[in-house]
Design a protein around this motif. Structure first.
Motif, short mmCIF file in Angstrom:
data_model
loop_
_atom_site.label_atom_id
_atom_site.label_comp_id
_atom_site.label_asym_id
_atom_site.label_seq_id
_atom_site.Cartn_x
_atom_site.Cartn_y
_atom_site.Cartn_z
N VAL A 103 20.72 46.10 -96.44
CA VAL A 103 21.81 46.16 -95.20
C VAL A 103 22.96 47.12 -95.00
O VAL A 103 23.68 47.23 -94.60
N PHE A 106 22.72 50.43 -94.38
CA PHE A 106 23.10 51.00 -93.50
C PHE A 106 24.99 51.48 -92.81
O PHE A 106 24.87 52.62 -92.37
N ILE A 119 17.22 48.08 -89.25
CA ILE A 119 17.35 46.55 -88.26
C ILE A 119 17.38 47.00 -86.78
O ILE A 119 17.51 46.15 -86.39
N SER A 142 24.94 47.32 -85.53
CA SER A 142 26.08 46.67 -86.49
C SER A 142 26.11 44.97 -86.20
O SER A 142 25.96 44.92 -86.99
N ASN A 173 22.47 43.49 -88.47
CA ASN A 173 23.14 44.11 -89.80
C ASN A 173 24.62 43.00 -90.25
O ASN A 173 23.85 42.34 -91.57
#
Length: 490
Positions: free
Chosen positions: A120, A123, A278, A297, A300
């Motif tokens: 994660v 990202f 995601i 975002s 995430n």
């Protein structure tokens, strides 16, 4: 060494978790990647009607399980929870196997969650190796659990709050899109009768979604583990569990209903969502549709809190279960030592070492790591089976020994239907975990999928044969409110 450690016991388990902590721990246990990511695959597999049916049935089962656990935990709040109850109400061999099964489940799941946290984080920072972030999360959850039980409770409270607020905002935005207030023209309920909807794939598809729903709900039993450290267990546990049904209804059933209304079951993105992608999360897609440019975002960040919360709770639960195993005589005695801050410190360190080694296997033998994670797959359902069996026996023993149900401070809903229904559904889910592999006689796939079942049976029969245990007669069931040597403070 074990003897000397036990002889110089300096601390006690501290009852410092408040009602708000327990309520959020129970809630946080149900909201995670299962809702944010895999809920879309349920709709794609069984259609909107099939997904809702599966989640409603599984939600009802979890509600019954939690009321069963609530009845036992308010009467006898113990740190070992359902493992200790299996020992007291059923058979010591079952308690032994249940405790080690649950400890193994979380000890192996922790590295899965910290690995997800690393992915994660990539990202935002794709050039930093994910294992760096995973290691930071491992150290972080160790420190949280090392400080005090209250630090764990507070951390879970705020992490769960982030998830709760996200779901509430999602539901408001989703309803606005359905009604046409946001995102263009109203979508209404047309997707419920689009092509083969509402039911796609019939009963087999609904049963396969049972598995997805079951994994999503795993973690709700954590509230039982916290019973031994609740300040007012009679009040806080019953309150946390009593609202479980409404939480499940609101956060899962309503959320899936909203997703199903807005996205047709044929939407390819529903099957493509995972931690590494995601942008395909149904939550992200719907937030973007409402005009939220930074949706990916935001989601995430929310999913990062979810996996950290899961790892944090996993370390707490496995540490307490190992501590309880030591107190019952099922593990080395030194693991039952509690320091002055009320932390089973050696159980915490031992669990952390095992989880770190499991995490490290991915760098040496990637396949071994996959086998470890698959081996823990059905452990949660086995724990639920234990809760159902223990509660059924507890209530029968309670009556057989001349007690009245009115003496109980919290009553499980619809006894004996509740535990029997939960028991049968858990068996169906376990047996139906990989029917395709049986149909094709794919033995390697069968072994990987069902590995946790023979592991549990080996533990159970090892203890039963070695110590010649038997099912405890109802009139001889120990209804005293303590385990061997367990002490509390506060």
């Amino acid at each position: 060494m074990a003897e000397s450690t036990q002889g110089h016991q300096e601390g006690h388990i501290k009852r410092t978790l408040e009602t708000r902590h327990l309520a959020m721990i129970a809630l946080g246990g149900t909201i995670g990647t299962g809702l944010f990511i895999t809920s879309g695959s349920a709709i794609s597999t069984a259609g909107p009607g099939g997904a809702l049916t599966a989640y409603v049935i599984m939600g009802i089962m979890v509600f019954f399980l939690m009321t069963s656990l609530g009845e036992m935990a308010t009467y006898m709040p113990l740190t070992g929870s359902f493992s200790a109850y299996s020992t007291k109400f059923v058979d010591p061999a079952l308690g032994f196997a249940m405790g080690w099964n649950y400890w193994f489940n979380w000890a192996i799941t922790i590295p899965v969650d910290v690995t997800s946290a690393g992915i994660v984080m990539n990202f935002w920072l794709p050039h930093v190796p994910s294992w760096v972030f995973s290691t930071v999360v491992l150290v972080l959850i160790f420190l949280i659990n090392y400080l005090s039980v209250r630090s764990y409770g507070e951390t879970e409270y705020w992490l769960a709050l982030v998830k709760v607020v996200t779901v509430i905002v999602f539901l408001v935005v989703g309803v606005a899109i359905i009604l046409g207030i946001m995102g263009g023209k109203p979508v209404g309920f047309s997707n419920f009768h689009y092509k083969q909807a509402p039911f796609v794939g019939g009963a087999p598809a609904v049963i396969s979604v049972f598995l997805v729903a079951g994994f999503s709900f795993q973690g709700t039993e954590l509230v039982g583990i916290t019973a031994g450290e609740a300040a007012t267990p009679e009040k806080s546990i019953s309150k946390a569990i009593h609202s479980t049904f409404w939480r499940i209804l609101l956060f899962y059933i309503f959320a899936i209903f909203v997703i199903a209304c807005i996205l047709p079951y044929t939407n390819k993105n529903l099957m493509n969502a995972d931690v590494q992608n995601i942008t395909m999360s149904p939550f992200t897609i719907i937030f973007k549709r409402a005009g939220l440019a930074v949706a990916a975002s935001i989601m995430n960040a929310v999913i990062l809190t979810a996996v950290i919360s899961a790892a944090n709770s996993g370390l707490y639960a496995s540490t307490r279960m190992l501590y309880s195993q030591a107190r019952e005589g099922y593990a080395w005695r030194f693991l039952g030592y509690v320091n002055r801050r009320g932390i089973p410190i050696y159980a915490l360190i031992f669990t952390m070492i095992v989880s770190t080694l499991a995490f490290a296997t991915q760098f040496v033998v990637p396949q071994a790591y996959m086998y470890l994670t698959d081996a823990s797959g059905l452990c949660g359902f086995i724990a639920w089976l234990g809760i159902a069996i223990s509660h059924f026996r507890f209530r029968k023993a309670f009556i057989a020994q001349g007690h009245s149900v009115h003496e109980l401070k919290y009553h499980a809903t619809l006894f004996p239907f509740g535990p029997i229904f939960a028991f049968i559904l858990c068996i169906v889910v376990i047996c139906g975990q990989n029917v395709e592999a049986f149909a094709k006689m794919d033995w390697s796939n069968i072994l990987i999928t069902y590995m946790s079942v023979p592991l549990f049976l080996v533990l159970f029969f090892y203890y039963k044969i070695r110590y010649r245990t038997h099912m405890i007669p109802l009139r001889q069931v120990d209804l005293s409110k303590s385990t061997k040597g367990e002490k509390y403070e506060g």
